[in-house]
Design an enzyme around this catalytic site. Structure first.
Site, short mmCIF file in Angstrom:
data_model
loop_
_atom_site.label_atom_id
_atom_site.label_comp_id
_atom_site.label_asym_id
_atom_site.label_seq_id
_atom_site.Cartn_x
_atom_site.Cartn_y
_atom_site.Cartn_z
N HIS A 179 0.83 -1.21 0.00
CA HIS A 179 0.00 0.00 0.00
C HIS A 179 0.86 1.26 0.00
CE1 HIS A 179 -3.57 2.33 0.66
NE2 HIS A 179 -4.30 1.25 0.80
N ILE A 180 1.85 1.28 -0.88
CA ILE A 180 2.76 2.43 -0.95
C ILE A 180 2.03 3.65 -1.52
CG2 ILE A 180 3.67 1.90 -3.25
CD1 ILE A 180 5.94 2.74 -0.34
N TYR A 181 2.25 4.81 -0.89
CA TYR A 181 1.75 6.09 -1.42
C TYR A 181 2.96 6.87 -1.91
CZ TYR A 181 -2.66 5.69 1.30
OH TYR A 181 -3.88 5.30 1.82
N ASP A 251 -10.19 5.82 -6.13
CA ASP A 251 -10.07 4.73 -5.16
C ASP A 251 -10.42 3.44 -5.91
OD1 ASP A 251 -11.49 4.05 -1.83
OD2 ASP A 251 -9.77 3.24 -2.92
N GLU A 313 -1.31 0.20 -6.17
CA GLU A 313 -1.39 -1.10 -5.46
C GLU A 313 -1.68 -2.23 -6.47
OE1 GLU A 313 -4.21 -0.64 -1.98
OE2 GLU A 313 -4.27 1.38 -2.84
C1 G6D Z 1 -9.99 3.66 2.23
O1 G6D Z 1 -11.31 2.99 0.34
C2 G6D Z 1 -9.99 3.29 0.76
C3 G6D Z 1 -9.11 2.09 0.52
O2 G6D Z 1 -9.04 1.79 -0.85
C4 G6D Z 1 -7.72 2.39 1.07
O3 G6D Z 1 -6.90 1.26 0.86
C5 G6D Z 1 -7.82 2.70 2.55
O4 G6D Z 1 -8.66 3.80 2.75
C6 G6D Z 1 -6.45 3.04 3.12
O5 G6D Z 1 -10.64 2.66 2.95
#
Ligand code: G6D
EC number: 5.1.3.3
Length: 349
Positions: A179-181, A251, A313
């Site tokens: 889950h890298i940003y 998302d 991701e």
């Molecule tokens: C929120 O809907 C989003 C997800 O896709 C994300 O991975 C999460 O926050 C960190 O739930």
């Protein structure tokens, strides 16, 4: 290659050490055994200025308390599983649910909440941090004792390769991701809205109630979700498309048209000149643009703002176990799970 270590924090009375790999081009990747979380990726910009290009929580206490998933290994199953249920061999399995009646990101004690074992490897052209962990049968409701290994390999070609290996002793589900940003400005006080994104994709997964995939893979051409040509992220995130408005940004999963070594995503930022390309063996990439400010904790003295980062991701399409044609995420006892995703860092002159 250089491998260094530094005390990061304490978890359940155990020392958590941060491991940093640095290559000869001054690119480094840091990670900790809690959640196999990537804590930093440092790269130079076009002027040679180095900065962390990822969104990270500063303290282990905040990671444990607030679970923002930043840089974390997500599993057994990334994304949402509708009502935490699936059918296998005519039997319904009920998983633990942790968000509006669904299971999100592996459940209440997903792989991102575990303390993984760790070892390192230093070769001529790459160095690795190798994490491993066991998820016992019944954990988060999943059948099967699962053994997972995730190798973070930094190469002299400025690549971060993620290599997953897993086994189970009974049929279960496995669809991990990281889950890298990214924030290529190197300054999390700036948003990612002026980043540019190009995807080898012509379809995206629509979202419905509770952010669940509707099962529709919609043609993106000519819409806010069309990234077939490189375009500013703001053009999508600030558009009036109802699918964007409903979650205040992106998302969504994007169906990838190629696999393996082919480049499927290119993220870049003009001022710094930084670029990240991604290639993966998975059939999709979920792009999330951090659509709300996270005020439960502070980073550099302030909450992580809305649009402070953008994820890439790589994974099998979300809720695949409940959606025909989304892909197979069952892992059988006689199988060995292998998957690789690679990010390569460069600078545009
Ligand atoms: C929120 O809907 C989003 C997800 O896709 C994300 O991975 C999460 O926050 C960190 O739930």
């Amino acid at each position: 290659m250089d491998i260094t270590t530094k005390f990061f924090g304490m978890f359940q009375n155990q020392e958590v050490i941060e491991y940093t790999l640095t290559n000869s081009n001054g690119i480094s990747l840091s990670a900790i055994p809690y959640g196999a979380i990537v804590t930093k990726i440092v790269t130079p910009d076009k002027n040679g200025e180095k900065a962390n290009i990822t969104l990270n929580v500063e303290s282990l206490e905040d990671m444990v308390a607030h679970r923002p998933f930043y840089g974390a290994t997500i599993g057994r199953v990334a994304g949402r599983i509708t009502d935490g249920q699936y059918i296998v061999e005519g039997q319904q399995v009920q998983l633990d649910v942790n968000e509006k009646g669904n299971q999100l990101h592996g459940g209440p004690v997903g792989l991102d909440t575990k303390l993984w074992k760790v070892k390192t490897k230093n070769e001529e052209d790459h160095a690795s941090i190798i994490f491993s962990c066991k998820s016992l049968a019944g954990e988060n409701g999943y059948p099967g004792n699962l053994e997972v290994e995730v190798e973070y390999r930094l190469t002299e070609k400025n690549e971060w390769k993620i290599l997953y290996t897993a086994h189970t002793d009974a049929t279960t589900l496995f669809n991990p991701t990281n889950h890298i940003y990214f924030n290529l400005t190197g300054d999390i006080k700036q948003t990612i809205l002026n980043h540019k994104l190009q995807l080898s994709s012509s379809k995206y997964g629509m979202l419905g109630d509770r952010n669940l995939p509707t099962g529709v893979l919609k043609d993106s051409s000519g819409t806010a979700f069309d990234f077939s040509e490189s375009k500013l992220v703001r053009e999508a995130v600030l558009s009036d498309d109802p699918q964007i408005k409903s979650v205040s940004g992106l998302d969504h999963p994007f169906v990838l048209e190629q696999k393996g070594e082919a480049v499927q995503a290119v993220l870049s930022e003009e001022k710094s000149g930084r670029q990240v390309i991604m290639s993966t063996e998975e059939n999709s990439v979920v792009i999330f643009t951090h659509n709300k400010e996270m005020d439960a904790f502070q980073i550099q003295g302030e909450p992580a703002k809305q649009y402070a980062g953008i994820t890439l991701e790589a994974q099998t399409l979300p809720d695949a176990v409940n959606q025909s044609k989304f892909g197979n995420i069952f892992l059988q006892p006689e199988q060995t799970y292998h998957s690789q995703t690679m990010y390569r860092f460069s600078v545009l002159e």
